[in-house]
Write an enzyme that holds these catalytic residues in place. Structure first.
Site, PDB file in Angstrom:
ATOM      1  N   LYS A 299     -10.972 -33.322 -17.324  1.00 33.87           N
ATOM      2  CA  LYS A 299     -11.771 -32.567 -16.355  1.00 33.87           C
ATOM      3  C   LYS A 299     -12.478 -33.495 -15.381  1.00 33.87           C
ATOM      4  O   LYS A 299     -12.583 -33.190 -14.192  1.00 33.87           O
ATOM      5  CB  LYS A 299     -12.782 -31.664 -17.065  1.00 33.87           C
ATOM      6  CG  LYS A 299     -12.094 -30.500 -17.757  1.00 33.87           C
ATOM      7  CD  LYS A 299     -13.044 -29.415 -18.180  1.00 33.87           C
ATOM      8  CE  LYS A 299     -12.249 -28.253 -18.773  1.00 33.87           C
ATOM      9  NZ  LYS A 299     -13.073 -27.168 -19.245  1.00 33.87           N
TER      10      LYS A 299
ATOM     11  N   LYS B 203      -0.786 -25.892 -20.937  1.00 36.77           N
ATOM     12  CA  LYS B 203      -1.413 -24.704 -21.526  1.00 36.77           C
ATOM     13  C   LYS B 203      -1.858 -23.760 -20.412  1.00 36.77           C
ATOM     14  O   LYS B 203      -2.199 -24.202 -19.308  1.00 36.77           O
ATOM     15  CB  LYS B 203      -2.600 -25.089 -22.420  1.00 36.77           C
ATOM     16  CG  LYS B 203      -3.845 -25.528 -21.685  1.00 36.77           C
ATOM     17  CD  LYS B 203      -5.095 -25.454 -22.565  1.00 36.77           C
ATOM     18  CE  LYS B 203      -6.319 -25.702 -21.680  1.00 36.77           C
ATOM     19  NZ  LYS B 203      -7.593 -25.455 -22.275  1.00 36.77           N
TER      20      LYS B 203
ATOM     21  N   LYS C 130      -7.546 -21.561 -16.911  1.00 37.87           N
ATOM     22  CA  LYS C 130      -8.061 -21.049 -15.640  1.00 37.87           C
ATOM     23  C   LYS C 130      -8.115 -22.145 -14.587  1.00 37.87           C
ATOM     24  O   LYS C 130      -7.986 -21.873 -13.417  1.00 37.87           O
ATOM     25  CB  LYS C 130      -9.425 -20.394 -15.831  1.00 37.87           C
ATOM     26  CG  LYS C 130     -10.491 -21.339 -16.290  1.00 37.87           C
ATOM     27  CD  LYS C 130     -11.844 -20.693 -16.174  1.00 37.87           C
ATOM     28  CE  LYS C 130     -12.933 -21.703 -16.433  1.00 37.87           C
ATOM     29  NZ  LYS C 130     -13.009 -22.189 -17.806  1.00 37.87           N
TER      30      LYS C 130
HETATM   31  N1  AQP Z   1      -3.821 -21.575 -23.420  1.00 39.21           N
HETATM   32  C1  AQP Z   1      -4.558 -21.375 -24.490  1.00 39.21           C
HETATM   33  N2  AQP Z   1      -3.972 -21.143 -25.685  1.00 39.21           N
HETATM   34  C2  AQP Z   1      -4.714 -20.942 -26.801  1.00 39.21           C
HETATM   35  N3  AQP Z   1      -6.054 -20.921 -26.809  1.00 39.21           N
HETATM   36  C3  AQP Z   1      -6.692 -21.137 -25.645  1.00 39.21           C
HETATM   37  N4  AQP Z   1      -8.000 -21.180 -25.306  1.00 39.21           N
HETATM   38  C4  AQP Z   1      -8.116 -21.421 -23.982  1.00 39.21           C
HETATM   39  N5  AQP Z   1      -6.887 -21.554 -23.430  1.00 39.21           N
HETATM   40  C5  AQP Z   1      -5.985 -21.373 -24.433  1.00 39.21           C
HETATM   41  C6  AQP Z   1      -9.094 -20.958 -26.252  1.00 39.21           C
HETATM   42  O1  AQP Z   1      -9.968 -19.983 -25.712  1.00 39.21           O
HETATM   43  C7  AQP Z   1     -11.282 -20.201 -26.238  1.00 39.21           C
HETATM   44  C8  AQP Z   1     -12.294 -20.115 -25.125  1.00 39.21           C
HETATM   45  O2  AQP Z   1     -12.122 -21.228 -24.288  1.00 39.21           O
HETATM   46  P1  AQP Z   1     -13.067 -21.626 -23.131  1.00 39.21           P
HETATM   47  O3  AQP Z   1     -14.403 -21.084 -23.331  1.00 39.21           O
HETATM   48  O4  AQP Z   1     -12.888 -23.089 -22.871  1.00 39.21           O
HETATM   49  O5  AQP Z   1     -12.439 -20.758 -22.024  1.00 39.21           O
HETATM   50  P2  AQP Z   1     -11.879 -21.172 -20.678  1.00 39.21           P
HETATM   51  O6  AQP Z   1     -12.833 -22.136 -20.063  1.00 39.21           O
HETATM   52  O7  AQP Z   1     -11.556 -19.910 -19.979  1.00 39.21           O
HETATM   53  O8  AQP Z   1     -10.551 -21.907 -21.139  1.00 39.21           O
HETATM   54  P3  AQP Z   1      -9.589 -22.687 -20.207  1.00 39.21           P
HETATM   55  O9  AQP Z   1      -8.792 -21.802 -19.388  1.00 39.21           O
HETATM   56  O10 AQP Z   1      -8.867 -23.626 -21.106  1.00 39.21           O
HETATM   57  O11 AQP Z   1     -10.587 -23.466 -19.287  1.00 39.21           O
HETATM   58  P4  AQP Z   1     -10.313 -24.779 -18.523  1.00 39.21           P
HETATM   59  O12 AQP Z   1      -9.158 -24.560 -17.611  1.00 39.21           O
HETATM   60  O13 AQP Z   1     -11.615 -25.001 -17.783  1.00 39.21           O
HETATM   61  O14 AQP Z   1     -10.040 -25.817 -19.552  1.00 39.21           O
HETATM   62  C9  AQP Z   1     -11.264 -21.579 -26.905  1.00 39.21           C
HETATM   63  O15 AQP Z   1     -11.250 -21.416 -28.305  1.00 39.21           O
HETATM   64  C10 AQP Z   1      -9.969 -22.180 -26.433  1.00 39.21           C
HETATM   65  O16 AQP Z   1      -9.417 -23.057 -27.383  1.00 39.21           O
END
Ligand code: AQP
Length: 332
Positions: free
Chosen positions: A112, A195, A198
């Site tokens: 990040k 993966k 967002k």
């Molecule tokens: N692709 C994924 N597959 C399985 N689990 C996932 N999680 C996130 N992406 C996947 C799980 O969702 C939970 C919440 O995560 P978070 O609060 O980090 O949510 P987020 O910010 O919306 O997740 P992102 O999309 O992964 O954010 P960025 O892009 O900012 O990194 C967690 O338990 C996570 O493991």
């Protein structure tokens, strides 16, 4: 009863399919068998800039989606992280226990901050995993249901809990990650080597649960597969098809083997059309239920207030013990 704790950020508005299949779905199941604490992690959200009005709205929206997904405030404790000040308080203690080097090795921070430019990343983003350590330890959680991307942070939690216990005496439970193999990592529909996320996914590769169902169907139908024609699970050689089969299997309860048999001799198009339908059937009531909770903010806020009260009772006790062990003079 064993205890579980987990959280989700209120950053993107809609949850995406990875959040749901990787984490939230397990939360719903675990509230039946475990003493479950789930929170909307707004303190984590501000590690990157947030518009205050949007953050407030998205926090309610996240809570509404959790209820729509099936969390029941009678069966679990649902709360907002900033309503329980002990998170920030224990995080400070943990910050003073964590090594700069070990925090620097967190891959999520590396990814990040590299994206933002190292100089622009906040100190909050750097210590985010340590706040997560405090989140988990405050509740003496036995298990932490998360996606694969969070495994390293749970490992860090174990290390710091052991360090604290070793230095100050047994205080914290050592938690374990609870990660279901099948749905540990849901992949981007356009690029199944990354993966679904967002921040990294393109709009076409990301299924937002609150999108128009028509848009969702379209995204599924245009998912990237491969040049082969056989519908079978092979994560290494057929990551796109395997991802679709995982999603299909989890949403319907059919096993991958059953799906492989059902689609033997059929084209990818048939699989995608059917999965698009399954997805529409899933997201349509989910959107409606989310809207119903949003339409009644008083009830929503009262659920969160009760949750915070329950959470605080547990968190305050752990914090008091930790403060005492560290050697802080009790306030009279
Ligand atoms: N692709 C994924 N597959 C399985 N689990 C996932 N999680 C996130 N992406 C996947 C799980 O969702 C939970 C919440 O995560 P978070 O609060 O980090 O949510 P987020 O910010 O919306 O997740 P992102 O999309 O992964 O954010 P960025 O892009 O900012 O990194 C967690 O338990 C996570 O493991």
């Amino acid at each position: 009863r064993l205890r579980v704790l987990s959280g989700i950020q209120p950053t993107a508005g809609s949850f995406h399919l990875g959040n749901y299949l990787g984490a939230v779905r397990q939360w719903v199941a675990l509230q039946e068998s475990h003493d479950a604490f789930y929170m909307v992690v707004d303190l984590h959200a501000i590690t990157v800039p947030q518009d205050p009005k949007e953050l407030r709205a998205n926090t309610r929206l996240a809570a509404a989606q959790l209820l729509a997904a099936g969390l029941d405030p009678e069966r679990c404790t649902l709360f907002v992280q900033s309503h329980v000040p002990e998170h920030a308080q224990l995080a400070w203690v943990m910050n003073c226990l964590a090594g700069f080097g070990e925090a620097s090795r967190m891959t999520q921070f590396k990814d990040k901050s590299a994206k933002q430019g190292a100089d622009r990343a906040t100190v909050g983003l750097f210590t985010y995993p340590i706040l997560q350590v405090a989140d988990i330890l405050l509740y003496q959680a036995n298990e932490v249901p998360v996606g694969e991307d969070q495994r390293q942070h749970v490992e860090l939690t174990r290390d710091l809990a052991e360090r604290f216990n070793g230095r100050f005496g047994d205080t914290f439970k050592i938690p374990k990650p609870y990660i279901l193999k099948e749905t540990a990592k849901i992949y981007d529909l356009q690029d199944p080597s990354i993966k679904m996320s967002k921040s990294a996914s393109t709009p076409k590769g990301l299924i937002n649960l609150l999108d128009e169902p028509k848009t969702t169907a379209k995204k599924v139908k245009s998912a990237v597969t491969d040049t082969d024609t056989v519908i079978k699970y092979d994560a290494e050689n057929k990551p796109g098809v395997s991802n679709l089969l995982t999603i299909y299997s989890t949403l319907t309860g059919k096993t991958i083997a059953e799906l492989e048999t059902e689609y033997e001799g059929k084209m990818y198009g048939a699989l995608k059309t059917d999965l698009a339908e399954v997805m529409v059937e899933f997201v349509t009531p989910f959107r409606d239920r989310t809207q119903e909770y949003l339409d009644d903010p008083e009830t929503l806020d009262s659920v969160l207030a009760k949750g915070a009260e329950k959470a605080r009772a547990v968190a305050a006790e752990t914090l008091a013990t930790a403060y005492e062990r560290v050697g802080f003079l009790p306030a009279k």
